[in-house]
Scaffold this active site. Structure first.
Site: not given
Ligand code: NAP
Length: 490
Positions: A339, A178, A49, A240, A148
């Protein structure tokens, strides 16, 4: 390396100014251009945009390509690649501007391969597809790629799939994971099915257990608001980790053919033993990182990073899964992702059964089971851990030693990024490395009961220090079974 050029194409990236487009997609295309796989009469059109000109857009893209070229042979081809890149201002959520957009695309060649890459928030997938259809942009040569997350549960995934399926036939819908484009992941298929050695031992009679770890050192970064509505189970396991599990566990497909492979993966997903409120406490651990240090750097906890002290979103998951079929019954598949873990590593570890009887006696040391480790990152490669005699005359002592194959050493070439391979597959119309609708939905079918067990549970995710390997409960999950998480070096 021989490179087969693909046919000329247009790639339209909805979300062309976003993180994924700039960091991954455009550099991947640039690399394919440098490798002469992308023909010079192709076009790349970023859509968003923002009111920017073609020139401004190229200037925004340039530094990412420079980074990718890294002063190598591609640096001299940067300008000619950028000449193929353009920009179109369009609000995908509104009808204005689509007519001219369609005309400008079709102007080149009505029949050419045209790829629409939806690198936007998922709530735009359905409106974009509907507008593509309305504007005659869903013809034979046209295909769509979606990223995803495909939904946040089975119902929302079905709604997205219905909307996309209303515009494109299944064979022209490319759902990216990926991980499937990574060299090691494809090598897993080569390793299993191009070597007679492994098939006879690839079953519960010889395999003790399998571990799949995808560890990240980063926190949520600027994905916080999205991540907090998702969590590690949806963000990593549903796609994954389950895809990797499928490739390890599937039966040999009859051919290296998209549907033959995806049929076999689907059977694995459907054979996963359900995890519900009854067994979730024994089979799953969810964690959330608190402040700590990663790589010697102090980092805040998840709640502080997000500015929400009440969030219960998990940043770590460990699961003991089971594939309830003839080949794998009784073999645990331990999955772990999180993480702010100490290392960035993705690997699959197949641990074989111990020898039935050791002839070596106590002085030789323990006879450790063989392990096959497939590293997806860093340093993609395969290591087979074998027992060997320690050299020297001091009696027969045993040690587990690596038979190590680093792809970079063996093949000596740059390992292409997953997106390079996947984008070229889309242009070629080869869906082998993409997820079919029924796979995505079968994965959600297994994930949904875990999500609802957690939602109904009074327990919050277990806290873990950033820079550790997750909550102690994750260690207990595997140690209860007399096993340990694989550590590098053994
Ligand atoms: P992002 O940085 O937020 O970019 C979103 C892009 O969409 C921007 O270019 C934005 O530009 C554009 N956009 C937003 N609303 C639009 C509209 N109405 N019409 C046209 N364009 C619009 O997101 P991202 O990180 O690149 O992620 C894109 C998709 O890939 C998401 O589905 C994400 O979940 C998925 N994904 C990303 C990564 C990653 O590494 N980043 C990894 C895996 C999956 P304007 O606001 O200027 O329009």
């Amino acid at each position: 390396m021989t490179v087969l050029p693909v046919q000329p194409f247009d790639l339209v990236i909805f979300g062309g100014t976003g993180d994924l487009a700039l960091r991954k997609l455009l550099p991947a295309l640039f690399q394919r251009y440098v490798a002469t796989q992308m023909p010079p009469d192709s076009r790349v059109i970023g859509v968003a945009r923002d009111a920017v000109s073609d020139e401004d857009y190229r200037a925004r893209v340039r530094p990412w390509l420079e980074k990718s070229a890294d002063g190598g042979e591609g640096a001299g081809m940067l300008d000619s690649f950028l000449a193929l890149v353009g920009y179109r201002r369009l609000d995908a959520a509104k009808d204005e501007g689509w007519d001219e957009f369609a005309v400008s695309l079709k102007g080149a060649d009505a029949e050419r391969v045209r790829v629409f890459y939806l690198s936007t928030a998922p709530d735009l997938f359905a409106p974009i597809c509907a507008r593509l259809k309305r504007n005659g942009l869903t013809q034979a040569g046209e295909r769509v790629v979606i990223e995803k997350p495909i939904g946040k549960d089975l119902a929302t995934a079905r709604a997205i799939n219905d909307a996309i399926g209303d515009a494109f036939p299944e064979r022209r819908i490319f759902r990216i994971d990926h991980y499937l484009g990574k060299e090691t992941v494809q090598n897993l298929v080569a390793l299993r099915f191009a070597n007679a050695l492994f098939e006879p031992v690839w079953a519960s009679s010889q395999v003790d257990h399998v571990q799949i770890t995808v560890a990240e050192t980063i926190g949520v970064e600027r994905r916080g608001p999205y991540y907090d509505t998702s969590g590690a189970l949806r963000d990593m396991v549903q796609n994954h980790l389950l895809q990797l599990l499928c490739l390890v566990a599937m039966e040999p497909p009859a051919a290296l053919d998209a549907d033959a492979i995806r049929d076999e993966k689907l059977k694995v997903l459907r054979a996963l033993k359900p995890i519900t409120a009854m067994n979730a406490p024994q089979c799953t651990v969810r964690g959330q990182y608190r402040a700590g240090a990663v790589g010697g750097q102090a980092v805040p906890g998840y709640q502080d990073e997000l500015g929400n002290p009440a969030t219960r979103t998990e940043t770590f998951v460990a699961i003991k899964a089971e594939v309830a079929n003839w080949r794998w019954a009784g073999v645990p598949f331990y999955l772990r992702t999180g993480k702010r873990l100490p290392e960035r590593v993705s690997e699959i570890v197949v641990t074989f059964r111990a020898v039935p009887h050791s002839i070596f006696g106590d002085k030789a040391g323990p006879v450790a089971p063989n392990k096959l480790v497939m590293r997806l990152q860093p340093d993609e490669g395969v290591t087979l851990w074998l027992m060997a005699k320690v050299p020297g005359p001091g009696g027969l002592r045993l040690q587990r030693v690596p038979l190590d194959m680093s792809f970079a050493n063996v093949f000596g070439t740059r390992q292409p990024e997953a997106y390079e391979r996947l984008l070229m597959d889309v242009v070629r119309g080869d869906p082998t490395l993409f997820m079919r609708r029924d796979e995505v939905e079968a994965a959600w079918q297994w994930i949904d009961p875990i999500l609802s067990a957690w939602k109904d549970s009074v327990d919050a995710p277990k806290s873990y220090t950033a820079g550790s390997w997750g909550p102690s409960a994750a260690v207990a999950l595997i140690e209860r079974d007399g096993r340990t998480w694989h550590e590098d070096g053994a």
